[in-house]
Every structure is written in C-alpha cells, then in structure tokens.
Design an enzyme around this catalytic site. Structure first.
Site, PDB file in Angstrom:
ATOM      1  N   THR A  47       0.728  -1.262   0.100  1.00 13.55           N
ATOM      2  CA  THR A  47      -0.001  -0.049  -0.014  1.00 13.55           C
ATOM      3  C   THR A  47       0.793   1.241  -0.123  1.00 13.55           C
ATOM      4  O   THR A  47       0.579   2.226  -0.681  1.00 13.55           O
ATOM      5  CB  THR A  47      -0.930  -0.075   1.362  1.00 13.55           C
ATOM      6  OG1 THR A  47      -1.671  -1.025   1.237  1.00 13.55           O
ATOM      7  CG2 THR A  47      -1.682   1.235   1.244  1.00 13.55           C
ATOM      8  N   THR A  48       1.829   1.194   0.903  1.00 10.07           N
ATOM      9  CA  THR A  48       2.718   2.605   1.067  1.00 10.07           C
ATOM     10  C   THR A  48       3.387   2.654  -0.489  1.00 10.07           C
ATOM     11  O   THR A  48       3.918   3.754  -0.845  1.00 10.07           O
ATOM     12  CB  THR A  48       3.626   2.113   1.943  1.00 10.07           C
ATOM     13  OG1 THR A  48       3.153   1.733   3.082  1.00 10.07           O
ATOM     14  CG2 THR A  48       4.540   3.166   2.350  1.00 10.07           C
ATOM     15  N   TYR A 110     -13.460  -3.816  -0.740  1.00  8.49           N
ATOM     16  CA  TYR A 110     -14.677  -3.356  -1.566  1.00  8.49           C
ATOM     17  C   TYR A 110     -15.688  -4.323  -1.299  1.00  8.49           C
ATOM     18  O   TYR A 110     -16.919  -3.828  -1.107  1.00  8.49           O
ATOM     19  CB  TYR A 110     -14.267  -3.131  -3.116  1.00  8.49           C
ATOM     20  CG  TYR A 110     -15.738  -2.466  -3.690  1.00  8.49           C
ATOM     21  CD1 TYR A 110     -15.863  -1.052  -3.389  1.00  8.49           C
ATOM     22  CD2 TYR A 110     -16.384  -3.154  -4.595  1.00  8.49           C
ATOM     23  CE1 TYR A 110     -17.161  -0.646  -3.802  1.00  8.49           C
ATOM     24  CE2 TYR A 110     -17.399  -2.676  -5.034  1.00  8.49           C
ATOM     25  CZ  TYR A 110     -17.748  -1.211  -4.844  1.00  8.49           C
ATOM     26  OH  TYR A 110     -19.027  -0.810  -5.311  1.00  8.49           O
ATOM     27  N   TYR A 136      -2.545 -10.581   5.262  1.00 10.63           N
ATOM     28  CA  TYR A 136      -2.479  -8.909   5.720  1.00 10.63           C
ATOM     29  C   TYR A 136      -3.815  -8.478   5.849  1.00 10.63           C
ATOM     30  O   TYR A 136      -4.794  -8.401   5.062  1.00 10.63           O
ATOM     31  CB  TYR A 136      -2.011  -8.156   4.319  1.00 10.63           C
ATOM     32  CG  TYR A 136      -1.669  -6.839   4.625  1.00 10.63           C
ATOM     33  CD1 TYR A 136      -1.683  -6.248   5.936  1.00 10.63           C
ATOM     34  CD2 TYR A 136      -1.367  -5.869   3.476  1.00 10.63           C
ATOM     35  CE1 TYR A 136      -1.585  -4.863   6.008  1.00 10.63           C
ATOM     36  CE2 TYR A 136      -1.488  -4.537   3.637  1.00 10.63           C
ATOM     37  CZ  TYR A 136      -1.387  -3.807   4.933  1.00 10.63           C
ATOM     38  OH  TYR A 136      -1.306  -2.517   4.761  1.00 10.63           O
ATOM     39  N   ARG A 141      -8.588   0.087   5.566  1.00 12.43           N
ATOM     40  CA  ARG A 141      -8.330   0.208   4.034  1.00 12.43           C
ATOM     41  C   ARG A 141      -9.400  -0.560   3.519  1.00 12.43           C
ATOM     42  O   ARG A 141      -9.768  -0.509   2.297  1.00 12.43           O
ATOM     43  CB  ARG A 141      -7.054   0.374   3.809  1.00 12.43           C
ATOM     44  CG  ARG A 141      -5.992   1.071   4.264  1.00 12.43           C
ATOM     45  CD  ARG A 141      -4.648   0.828   3.505  1.00 12.43           C
ATOM     46  NE  ARG A 141      -3.722   2.079   3.815  1.00 12.43           N
ATOM     47  CZ  ARG A 141      -3.396   3.102   3.329  1.00 12.43           C
ATOM     48  NH1 ARG A 141      -4.281   3.609   2.318  1.00 12.43           N
ATOM     49  NH2 ARG A 141      -2.645   3.853   3.624  1.00 12.43           N
ATOM     50  N   LYS A 165       0.381 -10.065   8.688  1.00 15.78           N
ATOM     51  CA  LYS A 165       0.579  -8.518   9.032  1.00 15.78           C
ATOM     52  C   LYS A 165      -0.530  -8.070   9.437  1.00 15.78           C
ATOM     53  O   LYS A 165      -1.604  -8.078   8.832  1.00 15.78           O
ATOM     54  CB  LYS A 165       1.141  -7.936   7.607  1.00 15.78           C
ATOM     55  CG  LYS A 165       1.057  -6.223   7.915  1.00 15.78           C
ATOM     56  CD  LYS A 165       1.690  -5.711   6.700  1.00 15.78           C
ATOM     57  CE  LYS A 165       1.663  -3.960   6.978  1.00 15.78           C
ATOM     58  NZ  LYS A 165       1.920  -3.268   5.881  1.00 15.78           N
ATOM     59  N   ILE A 207       6.384  -4.437   9.532  1.00 15.37           N
ATOM     60  CA  ILE A 207       6.338  -4.063   8.305  1.00 15.37           C
ATOM     61  C   ILE A 207       6.065  -2.743   8.411  1.00 15.37           C
ATOM     62  O   ILE A 207       5.060  -2.244   8.550  1.00 15.37           O
ATOM     63  CB  ILE A 207       5.566  -4.860   7.177  1.00 15.37           C
ATOM     64  CG1 ILE A 207       5.881  -6.449   7.076  1.00 15.37           C
ATOM     65  CG2 ILE A 207       5.712  -4.138   5.887  1.00 15.37           C
ATOM     66  CD1 ILE A 207       5.217  -7.529   6.108  1.00 15.37           C
TER      67      ILE A 207
END
Length: 299
Positions: A47-48, A110, A136, A141, A165, A207
């Site tokens: 994402t980052t 979503y 993850y 998000r 994560k 992370i």
C-alpha cells in the site's frame, strides 16, 4: 526463511518524478539507505508503494529493478492481493518467484466477504502460490476485518501460510492470535506506533512505514524489544512516536514522502488520488525531524 522475516521489514515507497513516471534513481537511493541501516527485509508493491496506481508494466519494471538492486542482500516480499480471487491466482501462476521469499496478500477489499469467504480466498491463494504467503489484515483500508479465529484456522491448516501482518489496531485480537498460533507462525505488526508493545506481547516484528526514513533508529527499537531490552526499546519508541503520529495524520504515504523529501532521499511526488499532506502537517513533520536530529536521531 521465517527467521529471515523477523525483525524490521520496510514497506518501500515508490518514488515518482514530477511528471509522474517512476523515479528509479531515487528508489535505488532509498534501497541503499534502508539496507545499509540494518533493516531485515523489504516489501515491494505494498500500500505504501502506491501499488494500486501502477500499471502492470510499471509493476514488472519495479519488481525487476528492486531484485537487481538488492542482489540478494536481504529477503524480499512482494505485495500480491486483490478483491478478485481468480485474478490473484492467475497472477500467481504467471509470476516468476525468483528473488522473492514470500508474498504479502491483503484481504479482499470493497466486496466485504464473510469470514468463510476470507478463509476460502486464502485457501485458494495458498494452493496456487509458489512462495510462502503472509496474510495482511488492514480493515481501515479494506472495510473487512479478518477475525483471529479465521487467521488461526488458516495458520493451522496451510503450511505455506507463514504469518500475518496485523494492522487492525485491535490489541485483544492480535494477542489472541499470538496466544494460539502455531509455534513458528509470524505475527507482524502493521502499525508502527504499536510495534513495541506488540513485540512485548510476542509479535515477531513489523512491516514499517517510518523505517523508510529512519531505518537505523526503528530497527534498533525493534531489535531491542525482540531481545528483551525494554528500557532501550521504550526510549526509542517514545522518541519516534510524535513523528509516526504526524506521518499518518493526513494520509499515507503522503506523510512518509513528505519526510523523505525533507531528508532529500525521495522527492515529494504522489499519484492521484493520493496527494501531498497539507502545509501544517508538512511543517510539523519538518520540525519533528529537526527535533530528532537535535536528540541524536539521524535518518
């Protein structure tokens, strides 16, 4: 392999030129900055890294560049997830795993699957993946939280699901996973700000976003906590917390790119819909970086 993925992983940002193309020169500088300052592994296309804004060709070019630049000096984890289970499987089937040690696969976003849907999604990914899988969970998000019981069921049933994560921020949920997980299953913090207490509770590392900018200081905090040197871990934790909070106060990765730009490591360019942090946040980040420098904490 699991041992190599303990400690500090860095969710690498993707540098861009002002006109929007990938800035591979700055990416090379960032990679050297993180590796030379003691991080344990790197995560690509997370994402980052603004992976959602990259084309397939850009992703392939980025993967190849990072592999070549790292040259096996540290383990690499590749972000590979999505809300279409079959598409993730298709990507796994054509993916060249050479040079990577695991994939990091986010919960489907979503479409908000049930816990049964999450279990089946990861069951099929685990069956198709040529590499070990790190789950993850980031409900802030994705709008779906993978409960501890689902994570534990997957950990128990699939040998190549090697960790999670956890970025739910739910300490009770994360501690339930730590308490009941298989012995070698990795529980990785997905929130810089609670990494130290999570390691104290039994997590295996992080992370990290802030480690793009402060790999030495943040790695030192993580290593101290893993070694039970909690006084030193707390000292570094509380030194870094104000900056960590500021980095996420107006969106991520806008905050970390503002910091990296201040440090002259990566230019402050992002892709829509992500934008630069507001001026007040930028000024706060700049002042906190100056304060850390005054306290002997260098980038």
């Amino acid at each position: 392999m699991k041992k190599n993925l303990k400690g500090t992983g860095v969710a690498l940002v993707t540098p861009f030129h002002k006109q929007g193309t990938i800035d591979f020169g700055s990416l090379g500088i960032l990679i050297e900055h993180t590796i030379s300052n003691g991080v344990n592994y790197l995560v690509v296309l997370g994402t980052t890294g603004e992976a959602a804004t990259l084309s397939k060709d850009e992703k392939n070019a980025l993967i190849q560049y990072v592999k070549d630049q790292v040259a096996q000096r540290c383990p690499l984890v590749l972000g590979m997830g999505g809300y279409n289970t079959q598409e993730v499987i298709n990507n796994l089937q054509v993916f060249d795993p050479d040079g990577f040690d695991a994939i990091l696969s986010v919960t489907p976003y979503y479409n908000k699957p049930s816990q049964r849907g999450l279990y089946l999604h990861y069951k099929h990914i685990a069956s198709a993946s040529p590499l070990p899988v790190i789950l993850y969970n980031v409900p802030g998000r994705t709008s779906v939280n993978m409960k501890a019981e689902t994570t534990l069921e997957l950990a128990a049933e699939f040998e190549n699901i090697i960790g999670v994560k956890e970025a739910s921020g739910n300490m009770s949920q994360i501690m339930e996973i730590i308490r009941n997980k298989p012995k070698d299953f990795l529980v990785i913090s997905g929130d810089d700000g609670i990494t130290m207490p999570l390691i104290a509770a039994g997590a295996s590392g992080v992370i990290s976003v802030v480690a793009n900018a402060y790999p030495a200081a943040f790695s030192s905090m993580v290593n101290a906590a893993l070694q039970g040197k909690m006084d030193e871990a707390r000292r570094l934790h509380y030194l870094l917390i104000p900056l960590i909070d500021a980095l996420f106060s107006d969106g991520s990765p806008g905050g970390i790119k503002a910091a990296l730009d201040c440090m002259k490591i990566v230019p402050n360019n992002l892709r829509l819909p992500v934008v630069k942090v507001n001026k007040a946040t930028q000024n706060l980040i700049n002042s906190l970086i100056a304060e850390l420098k005054d306290k002997g904490i260098e980038c």
